[in-house]
Design an enzyme around this catalytic site. Structure first.
Site, PDB file in Angstrom:
ATOM      1  N   THR A 203     -24.651   2.460  -2.036  1.00 28.73           N
ATOM      2  CA  THR A 203     -23.331   1.853  -2.239  1.00 28.73           C
ATOM      3  C   THR A 203     -23.559   0.411  -2.675  1.00 28.73           C
ATOM      4  O   THR A 203     -24.685  -0.084  -2.598  1.00 28.73           O
ATOM      5  CB  THR A 203     -22.491   1.935  -0.941  1.00 28.73           C
ATOM      6  OG1 THR A 203     -21.197   1.365  -1.194  1.00 28.73           O
ATOM      7  CG2 THR A 203     -23.138   1.202   0.216  1.00 28.73           C
TER       8      THR A 203
ATOM      9  N   HIS B 176     -15.218  -3.670   0.712  1.00 25.73           N
ATOM     10  CA  HIS B 176     -16.416  -3.068   1.293  1.00 25.73           C
ATOM     11  C   HIS B 176     -16.394  -3.156   2.812  1.00 25.73           C
ATOM     12  O   HIS B 176     -16.312  -4.234   3.384  1.00 25.73           O
ATOM     13  CB  HIS B 176     -17.732  -3.657   0.771  1.00 25.73           C
ATOM     14  CG  HIS B 176     -18.725  -2.555   0.493  1.00 25.73           C
ATOM     15  ND1 HIS B 176     -19.391  -1.915   1.505  1.00 25.73           N
ATOM     16  CD2 HIS B 176     -19.085  -1.952  -0.644  1.00 25.73           C
ATOM     17  CE1 HIS B 176     -20.143  -0.968   0.974  1.00 25.73           C
ATOM     18  NE2 HIS B 176     -19.975  -0.953  -0.319  1.00 25.73           N
TER      19      HIS B 176
ATOM     20  N   GLU C 123     -14.596   0.483 -11.118  1.00 21.19           N
ATOM     21  CA  GLU C 123     -15.699  -0.403 -10.739  1.00 21.19           C
ATOM     22  C   GLU C 123     -17.013   0.135 -11.288  1.00 21.19           C
ATOM     23  O   GLU C 123     -17.177   1.355 -11.386  1.00 21.19           O
ATOM     24  CB  GLU C 123     -15.874  -0.421  -9.219  1.00 21.19           C
ATOM     25  CG  GLU C 123     -14.682  -0.805  -8.415  1.00 21.19           C
ATOM     26  CD  GLU C 123     -14.948  -0.603  -6.920  1.00 21.19           C
ATOM     27  OE1 GLU C 123     -14.213  -1.203  -6.138  1.00 21.19           O
ATOM     28  OE2 GLU C 123     -15.864   0.150  -6.540  1.00 21.19           O
TER      29      GLU C 123
ATOM     30  N   HIS D 114     -15.233   4.476  -8.615  1.00 21.52           N
ATOM     31  CA  HIS D 114     -16.510   3.826  -8.918  1.00 21.52           C
ATOM     32  C   HIS D 114     -17.487   4.898  -9.403  1.00 21.52           C
ATOM     33  O   HIS D 114     -18.270   5.423  -8.617  1.00 21.52           O
ATOM     34  CB  HIS D 114     -17.028   3.135  -7.654  1.00 21.52           C
ATOM     35  CG  HIS D 114     -18.206   2.237  -7.887  1.00 21.52           C
ATOM     36  ND1 HIS D 114     -18.376   1.066  -7.197  1.00 21.52           N
ATOM     37  CD2 HIS D 114     -19.264   2.331  -8.723  1.00 21.52           C
ATOM     38  CE1 HIS D 114     -19.489   0.469  -7.601  1.00 21.52           C
ATOM     39  NE2 HIS D 114     -20.050   1.235  -8.515  1.00 21.52           N
TER      40      HIS D 114
ATOM     41  N   HIS E 242     -14.267   4.209   2.240  1.00 24.44           N
ATOM     42  CA  HIS E 242     -14.970   4.979   3.264  1.00 24.44           C
ATOM     43  C   HIS E 242     -14.189   5.103   4.571  1.00 24.44           C
ATOM     44  O   HIS E 242     -13.930   6.219   5.053  1.00 24.44           O
ATOM     45  CB  HIS E 242     -16.345   4.348   3.504  1.00 24.44           C
ATOM     46  CG  HIS E 242     -17.228   5.166   4.379  1.00 24.44           C
ATOM     47  ND1 HIS E 242     -17.923   6.257   3.915  1.00 24.44           N
ATOM     48  CD2 HIS E 242     -17.496   5.080   5.698  1.00 24.44           C
ATOM     49  CE1 HIS E 242     -18.594   6.800   4.915  1.00 24.44           C
ATOM     50  NE2 HIS E 242     -18.350   6.102   6.013  1.00 24.44           N
TER      51      HIS E 242
HETATM   52  N1  PXP Z   1     -15.708  -2.607  -3.646  1.00 24.96           N
HETATM   53  C1  PXP Z   1     -16.802  -2.166  -4.300  1.00 24.96           C
HETATM   54  C2  PXP Z   1     -17.320  -2.967  -5.450  1.00 24.96           C
HETATM   55  C3  PXP Z   1     -17.409  -0.958  -3.940  1.00 24.96           C
HETATM   56  O1  PXP Z   1     -18.501  -0.533  -4.599  1.00 24.96           O
HETATM   57  C4  PXP Z   1     -16.876  -0.202  -2.878  1.00 24.96           C
HETATM   58  C5  PXP Z   1     -17.511   1.114  -2.511  1.00 24.96           C
HETATM   59  O2  PXP Z   1     -17.445   1.976  -3.596  1.00 24.96           O
HETATM   60  C6  PXP Z   1     -15.743  -0.705  -2.226  1.00 24.96           C
HETATM   61  C7  PXP Z   1     -15.191  -1.914  -2.624  1.00 24.96           C
HETATM   62  C8  PXP Z   1     -15.109   0.025  -1.084  1.00 24.96           C
HETATM   63  O3  PXP Z   1     -15.964   0.024   0.004  1.00 24.96           O
HETATM   64  P1  PXP Z   1     -15.712   0.993   1.240  1.00 24.96           P
HETATM   65  O4  PXP Z   1     -15.905   2.388   0.744  1.00 24.96           O
HETATM   66  O5  PXP Z   1     -16.720   0.576   2.267  1.00 24.96           O
HETATM   67  O6  PXP Z   1     -14.296   0.754   1.702  1.00 24.96           O
END
Ligand code: PXP
Length: 238
Positions: A101, A191, A71, A44, A215
């Site tokens: 984020t 997320h 992304e 991303h 994360h």
């Molecule tokens: N999906 C999107 C659109 C995101 O922006 C992110 C974080 O970059 C994630 C998924 C993954 O989230 P996490 O890092 O909390 O697992």
């Protein structure tokens, strides 16, 4: 359905950038994640390039053999890059340039025409498109009109409520997913997913084709190592 695990490697780039050099090696890390069982690699790039840099993209495109998912907010710069390197999937996210984020999905009704134009350009280039949406069935109507291949459910609110009331946390996601299935739209999710909340989500919404996790997975890898961590996450998906 077998839900695929796409590993988001933003945090590895963040560690690399902290010293301004090429260590840890992001490209090697992506290849190793695939070797250890990841079924996709997600990046991303944000406008300030604080983790993934635009210059990382061609290198990743060259080595990723599963699926590369890029992304981001479809700015002109982002679109030029995606259309040049043609990842397997592009996930459109309405994140503000200064967002810490991603913190919300698209209003697919308000931005329907814009999304339709952008999705069309990406699909014409052979790229599968997913759009980030909140747990709101109404957003699926707009998503269908915009012609997206998939939606990505923004699971931040699910994760926040999971420990106190998992059933209540997942309910609106199930309704949203049902609407997507009815309209032939594929479903991704992402997320704040982690080893605790992942299985419940997948059991409740077996139609989820892919989760992208960054994360928590990278944080877990500090304790368990990346190979074991990927295997632990995959075991939560089946
Ligand atoms: N999906 C999107 C659109 C995101 O922006 C992110 C974080 O970059 C994630 C998924 C993954 O989230 P996490 O890092 O909390 O697992």
């Amino acid at each position: 359905m077998n839900t695929k695990l796409s590993v988001n490697i933003n945090k590895v780039a963040l560690i690399r950038n902290a010293r301004g050099e090429g260590f840890p090696d992001l490209v090697k890390f992506a290849v190793d994640c695939e070797k250890f069982g990841a079924e996709g690699i997600t990046v991303h790039p944000r406008p300030d390039e604080r983790h993934i840099r635009y210059s990382d993209i061609p290198l990743l495109k060259e080595v990723v053999t599963t699926e590369l998912n890029i992304e981001g907010n479809p700015t002109d710069r982002f679109m030029d890059m995606v259309l040049q390197y043609k990842p397997h999937q592009c996930t459109l996210v309405p994140d503000a340039p200064d967002a810490l984020t991603s913190n919300q999905g698209w209003d697919t009704v308000k931005y329907g025409e814009k999304l339709k134009r952008i999705i069309g350009r990406l699909q014409d280039a052979g790229i599968r498109v997913s759009i980030f949406v909140d747990d709101n069935p109404e957003m699926i109507i707009g998503a269908e009109a915009a012609g997206t291949d998939r939606i990505e459910l923004y699971t931040g609110p699910y994760a926040a409520q999971f420990s106190s009331n998992p059933e209540a946390a997942v309910n609106s996601y199930m309704l949203t997913a049902e609407e997507a299935v009815k309209r032939g739209i594929g479903i991704n999710a992402g997320h704040d997913l982690n080893l605790e909340n992942l299985t419940f989500l997948i059991k409740k919404i077996p139609a989820i084709a892919e989760v992208s996790i960054g994360h928590a997975l990278i944080a877990d890898a500090l304790y368990y190592g990346i190979k074991s961590t990927i295997q632990m996450y995959k075991s939560k998906l089946h």
